[in-house]
Scaffold this motif. Structure first.
Motif, PDB file in Angstrom:
ATOM      1  N   LEU A  65      32.440  -4.765  27.701  1.00 13.67           N
ATOM      2  CA  LEU A  65      32.807  -3.673  28.596  1.00 13.67           C
ATOM      3  C   LEU A  65      34.164  -3.922  29.246  1.00 13.67           C
ATOM      4  CD1 LEU A  65      29.356  -2.999  30.319  1.00 13.67           C
ATOM      5  CD2 LEU A  65      30.398  -1.772  28.424  1.00 13.67           C
ATOM      6  N   LEU A  66      34.402  -5.158  29.658  1.00 16.22           N
ATOM      7  CA  LEU A  66      35.692  -5.499  30.253  1.00 16.22           C
ATOM      8  C   LEU A  66      36.810  -5.415  29.226  1.00 16.22           C
ATOM      9  CD1 LEU A  66      34.581  -8.543  32.427  1.00 16.22           C
ATOM     10  CD2 LEU A  66      35.279  -6.305  33.271  1.00 16.22           C
ATOM     11  N   MET A  67      36.541  -5.881  28.003  1.00 18.69           N
ATOM     12  CA  MET A  67      37.544  -5.828  26.945  1.00 18.69           C
ATOM     13  C   MET A  67      37.946  -4.384  26.653  1.00 18.69           C
ATOM     14  SD  MET A  67      39.310  -7.540  24.514  1.00 18.69           S
ATOM     15  CE  MET A  67      38.523  -8.989  23.804  1.00 18.69           C
ATOM     16  N   SER A  68      36.965  -3.499  26.566  1.00 24.37           N
ATOM     17  CA  SER A  68      37.253  -2.093  26.291  1.00 24.37           C
ATOM     18  C   SER A  68      38.075  -1.463  27.413  1.00 24.37           C
ATOM     19  CB  SER A  68      35.938  -1.332  26.113  1.00 24.37           C
ATOM     20  OG  SER A  68      36.169   0.050  25.969  1.00 24.37           O
ATOM     21  N   SER A  69      37.698  -1.727  28.666  1.00 23.06           N
ATOM     22  CA  SER A  69      38.439  -1.152  29.800  1.00 23.06           C
ATOM     23  C   SER A  69      39.870  -1.660  29.827  1.00 23.06           C
ATOM     24  CB  SER A  69      37.726  -1.491  31.107  1.00 23.06           C
ATOM     25  OG  SER A  69      36.442  -0.915  31.150  1.00 23.06           O
ATOM     26  N   ALA A  70      40.054  -2.957  29.604  1.00 21.21           N
ATOM     27  CA  ALA A  70      41.403  -3.527  29.621  1.00 21.21           C
ATOM     28  C   ALA A  70      42.229  -3.018  28.454  1.00 21.21           C
ATOM     29  CB  ALA A  70      41.323  -5.054  29.588  1.00 21.21           C
ATOM     30  N   PHE A  71      41.594  -2.848  27.287  1.00 20.51           N
ATOM     31  CA  PHE A  71      42.311  -2.404  26.088  1.00 20.51           C
ATOM     32  C   PHE A  71      42.945  -1.033  26.311  1.00 20.51           C
ATOM     33  CE2 PHE A  71      42.602  -0.408  21.926  1.00 20.51           C
ATOM     34  CZ  PHE A  71      43.170  -1.409  21.152  1.00 20.51           C
ATOM     35  N   TYR A  72      42.232  -0.138  26.993  1.00 20.23           N
ATOM     36  CA  TYR A  72      42.727   1.219  27.194  1.00 20.23           C
ATOM     37  C   TYR A  72      43.404   1.405  28.558  1.00 20.23           C
ATOM     38  CZ  TYR A  72      40.171   2.479  22.993  1.00 20.23           C
ATOM     39  OH  TYR A  72      39.729   2.553  21.689  1.00 20.23           O
ATOM     40  N   THR A  73      43.672   0.311  29.256  1.00 15.61           N
ATOM     41  CA  THR A  73      44.380   0.403  30.532  1.00 15.61           C
ATOM     42  C   THR A  73      45.838   0.801  30.292  1.00 15.61           C
ATOM     43  OG1 THR A  73      42.983  -1.230  31.635  1.00 15.61           O
ATOM     44  CG2 THR A  73      45.193  -0.902  32.531  1.00 15.61           C
ATOM     45  N   ALA A  74      46.330   1.741  31.104  1.00 18.98           N
ATOM     46  CA  ALA A  74      47.738   2.144  31.012  1.00 18.98           C
ATOM     47  C   ALA A  74      48.595   1.039  31.630  1.00 18.98           C
ATOM     48  CB  ALA A  74      47.956   3.472  31.734  1.00 18.98           C
ATOM     49  N   TRP A  75      49.230   0.232  30.793  1.00 19.75           N
ATOM     50  CA  TRP A  75      49.915  -0.969  31.255  1.00 19.75           C
ATOM     51  C   TRP A  75      51.080  -0.640  32.190  1.00 19.75           C
ATOM     52  CZ3 TRP A  75      49.819  -5.667  32.567  1.00 19.75           C
ATOM     53  CH2 TRP A  75      50.965  -6.454  32.622  1.00 19.75           C
ATOM     54  N   LYS A  76      51.841   0.410  31.880  1.00 20.85           N
ATOM     55  CA  LYS A  76      52.998   0.740  32.727  1.00 20.85           C
ATOM     56  C   LYS A  76      52.558   1.126  34.132  1.00 20.85           C
ATOM     57  CE  LYS A  76      56.248   2.128  29.106  1.00 20.85           C
ATOM     58  NZ  LYS A  76      57.105   3.221  28.571  1.00 20.85           N
ATOM     59  N   GLU A  77      51.524   1.959  34.217  1.00 25.64           N
ATOM     60  CA  GLU A  77      51.021   2.344  35.541  1.00 25.64           C
ATOM     61  C   GLU A  77      50.414   1.147  36.263  1.00 25.64           C
ATOM     62  OE1 GLU A  77      50.597   4.047  32.833  1.00 25.64           O
ATOM     63  OE2 GLU A  77      51.318   6.085  33.227  1.00 25.64           O
ATOM     64  N   PHE A  78      49.708   0.304  35.532  1.00 24.05           N
ATOM     65  CA  PHE A  78      49.117  -0.901  36.115  1.00 24.05           C
ATOM     66  C   PHE A  78      50.203  -1.803  36.700  1.00 24.05           C
ATOM     67  CE2 PHE A  78      47.715  -5.301  35.883  1.00 24.05           C
ATOM     68  CZ  PHE A  78      46.421  -5.261  36.372  1.00 24.05           C
ATOM     69  N   GLU A 149      40.945   1.341  38.387  1.00 24.18           N
ATOM     70  CA  GLU A 149      40.445   0.583  37.243  1.00 24.18           C
ATOM     71  C   GLU A 149      41.025  -0.825  37.222  1.00 24.18           C
ATOM     72  OE1 GLU A 149      41.107   2.771  33.676  1.00 24.18           O
ATOM     73  OE2 GLU A 149      39.442   4.158  34.043  1.00 24.18           O
ATOM     74  N   GLY A 150      42.315  -0.960  37.555  1.00 23.17           N
ATOM     75  CA  GLY A 150      42.927  -2.284  37.577  1.00 23.17           C
ATOM     76  C   GLY A 150      42.315  -3.186  38.625  1.00 23.17           C
ATOM     77  N   GLU A 151      42.045  -2.623  39.798  1.00 22.39           N
ATOM     78  CA  GLU A 151      41.405  -3.407  40.858  1.00 22.39           C
ATOM     79  C   GLU A 151      40.030  -3.895  40.433  1.00 22.39           C
ATOM     80  OE1 GLU A 151      38.975  -2.652  44.981  1.00 22.39           O
ATOM     81  OE2 GLU A 151      39.739  -1.005  43.743  1.00 22.39           O
ATOM     82  N   SER A 152      39.229  -3.001  39.867  1.00 25.47           N
ATOM     83  CA  SER A 152      37.871  -3.374  39.490  1.00 25.47           C
ATOM     84  C   SER A 152      37.845  -4.394  38.364  1.00 25.47           C
ATOM     85  CB  SER A 152      37.086  -2.120  39.076  1.00 25.47           C
ATOM     86  OG  SER A 152      37.645  -1.537  37.911  1.00 25.47           O
ATOM     87  N   LEU A 153      38.925  -4.464  37.570  1.00 30.85           N
ATOM     88  CA  LEU A 153      38.963  -5.415  36.467  1.00 30.85           C
ATOM     89  C   LEU A 153      39.275  -6.841  36.922  1.00 30.85           C
ATOM     90  CD1 LEU A 153      40.858  -3.374  33.710  1.00 30.85           C
ATOM     91  CD2 LEU A 153      38.477  -4.112  33.663  1.00 30.85           C
TER      92      LEU A 153
END
Length: 535
Positions: A65-78, A149-153
């Motif tokens: 679940l963590l891998m999937s969330s991180a994979f689709y995280t918008a890196w620039k916004e993060f 999403e970034g905070e929760s990860l």
């Protein structure tokens, strides 16, 4: 319960989770809430409910679940909102821990301070699974989604440190000083990130040399569990390791993954993640079974648990709201005012609006990580039953109250995704097709000549694509409707082709291999046309 019975039990839970998810969509209630109540009902009426092993749950369910969330995280916004994320990860988690501990001790003076701080540390970090399950169904500004999403990860590192310090203090096993606590915190972060980087780059190296996409998909799941286990074994944060590995793969996917693997991996991961997310909330509800057994054995736990859970829940919700408005929203507004008085905005990004801050403060759902941490407390821990029972009630309260009302709050505040500052989808597609059109002349001059008729056919096809997409973002709604009608005709033709193919197969004129190959092509074409029809 034997292993075979446990397997059958899990199959029934998966089927039940699917039915509950369908029901939630029909009655317009967040699926997480319905799944949670479904698990509670099974825990109450079920006669044989297996106990949940918190270590197994974290090690088996959380990494994918963590891998999937991180994979689709918008890196620039993060990366652009890293300051806000750090403020929530460090400041909000610590402030919530202190607020919950003080509130619980004020209403329960007999409960040791170490137990109060342990409960605060357990419930302080919002849960990644809960956040994703609730947020993905509500359209929000991209930067707000990136922060939540970034905070929760990544907030589990700070919560885990506070949790370990409180447990050690309560059991008087070791004395943790500020220096040792700081060292432990950075060890969790640095080791976790280092292991995640190594696993992510190793996975990219392997995927570039694999021809079989199915093998690559299997390895991606294996790497999720491996990165978590390796980091935990090395003394780092398994959560940060998986998140870092997922970010590396997500950033490099466009160069590393083949088109075939991207299509197949997306479908596979979506199905597995759906199943695991549903199981997580059902399993949280099932944890009520063991809690009820202890409450029935010790009737005083129920009232005492309510005296702990109610102030803890109120403090956890209010502390996050106070931190968001006092430490994030207010300083941003003051900086914006000072910049406006000086005639410019030189410092940082855009200040958070009141609506964005309200949603950020309200989106603090807790989930499986908090429950697993509470269940992992040793039996000799002071007030263990109260902490576990209070954690369970707090999780239900945040999921039901905050998660259930989040969509209503977003509509009430009229919060919508920000205006697009990048190229639209039609313009981007026109540019990409235009590049292909421009490259046709160079392709036609290669040493291996292409027939002029074939070259003209390609030039005409890409010219139509460029013109259609240019008009779609420049000509207004009338042309968009005309283009939609054209796509409907194409979609109808795909259906005719599919029926003809199936008819030929029924007549024995087409074998199975050809059927599956051509059917796959038609599926991809249908998906492309359906995607183009989306607004």
């Amino acid at each position: 319960m034997s292993n075979v019975e446990l397997f059958h039990y899990l199959l029934l839970l998966i089927c039940g989770a699917g039915a509950l998810t369908w029901l939630a969509e029909r009655i317009a209630i967040p699926p997480a809430v319905v799944l949670l109540f479904g698990g509670c009902v099974v825990a109450i009426v079920g006669k044989r409910v297996p106990d949940m092993d918190p270590d197994l749950l974290l090690a088996a369910v959380m990494p994918p679940l963590l891998m999937s969330s991180a994979f689709y995280t918008a890196w620039k916004e993060f990366r652009g909102e890293l300051g806000t994320i750090v403020s929530l990860v460090l400041g909000a988690v610590t402030f919530t821990t202190l607020a919950v501990a003080c509130a619980v001790h004020a209403f329960n003076p007999a409960l040791p301070w170490a137990a109060c701080f342990t409960l605060g540390a357990i419930v302080s970090p919002p849960d990644a699974v809960a956040a994703k399950a609730i947020l993905q169904r509500n359209p929000l500004p991209a930067r707000l989604v990136a922060v939540l999403e970034g905070e929760s990860l990544v907030n589990d590192a700070s919560g885990l440190l506070l949790y370990q310090m409180a447990v050690s203090a309560a059991l008087a096993a070791t004395t943790i000083t500020v220096a040792s606590g700081t060292g432990l915190f950075f060890a969790l972060i640095l080791i976790g990130v280092a292991v995640g980087l190594a696993c992510g780059h190793a996975m990219c190296w392997v995927l570039q040399r694999l021809a079989d996409p199915m093998l690559g998909i299997v390895l991606s799941f294996a790497m999720a569990w491996a990165s978590y286990g390796l980091a935990e074994a090395a003394g780092g944060s398994g959560v940060l390791s998986v998140v870092t590995c997922g970010l590396v793969l997500g950033i490099r996917q466009h160069r590393v993954f083949s088109a075939d693997m991207r299509i197949k991996a997306k479908a596979t991961w979506e199905a597995v993640v759906f199943m695991l997310e549903a199981l997580v909330f059902v399993l949280i509800g099932l944890a009520l079974h063991s809690l009820l057994a202890r409450v029935n054995h010790e009737s005083t736990v129920l009232m005492a648990g309510l005296r702990v859970a109610l102030p803890a829940t109120a403090a956890a919700i209010l502390a996050r709201l106070v931190w968001v408005f006092a430490a994030i929203w207010l300083p941003g507004r003051l900086r914006a005012q000072r910049a406006g008085n000086r005639g410019g905005n030189r410092g940082g990004g855009r200040a958070w609006s009141f609506a964005e801050a309200a949603v950020m403060g309200w989106a603090g759902m807790r989930g499986v990580v908090s429950l697993a941490a509470a269940l992992a407390l040793p039996d000799a821990f002071p007030g263990r039953d109260l902490i576990v029972f209070s954690t369970f009630l707090l999780i239900i309260a945040t999921l039901v109250v905050q998660g259930g009302s989040l969509a209503m709050l977003i509509r009430l505040l009229k919060l919508r995704p920000a205006a697009r500052h990048t190229m639209s989808e039609h313009e981007t597609r026109a540019r990409t097709f235009g590049a292909s059109l421009a490259a046709l002349d160079a392709i036609g001059k290669r040493a291996e000549p292409i027939a002029p008729a074939m070259l003209e056919r390609l030039r005409a096809e890409y010219g139509i694509r460029v013109a259609a997409n240019e008009k779609a973002y420049a000509a207004g709604a009338e042309h968009v409707e005309e283009r939609t009608r054209f796509l409907r005709v194409e979609l109808e033709l795909v259906g005719v082709s599919r029926q003809t193919l199936l008819g030929l197969h029924r007549e024995g004129k087409v074998d199975d291999a050809v059927l599956h190959r051509i059917e796959s092509e038609l599926d991809l074409e249908e998906l492309r046309l359906l995607r183009l029809q989306e607004p």
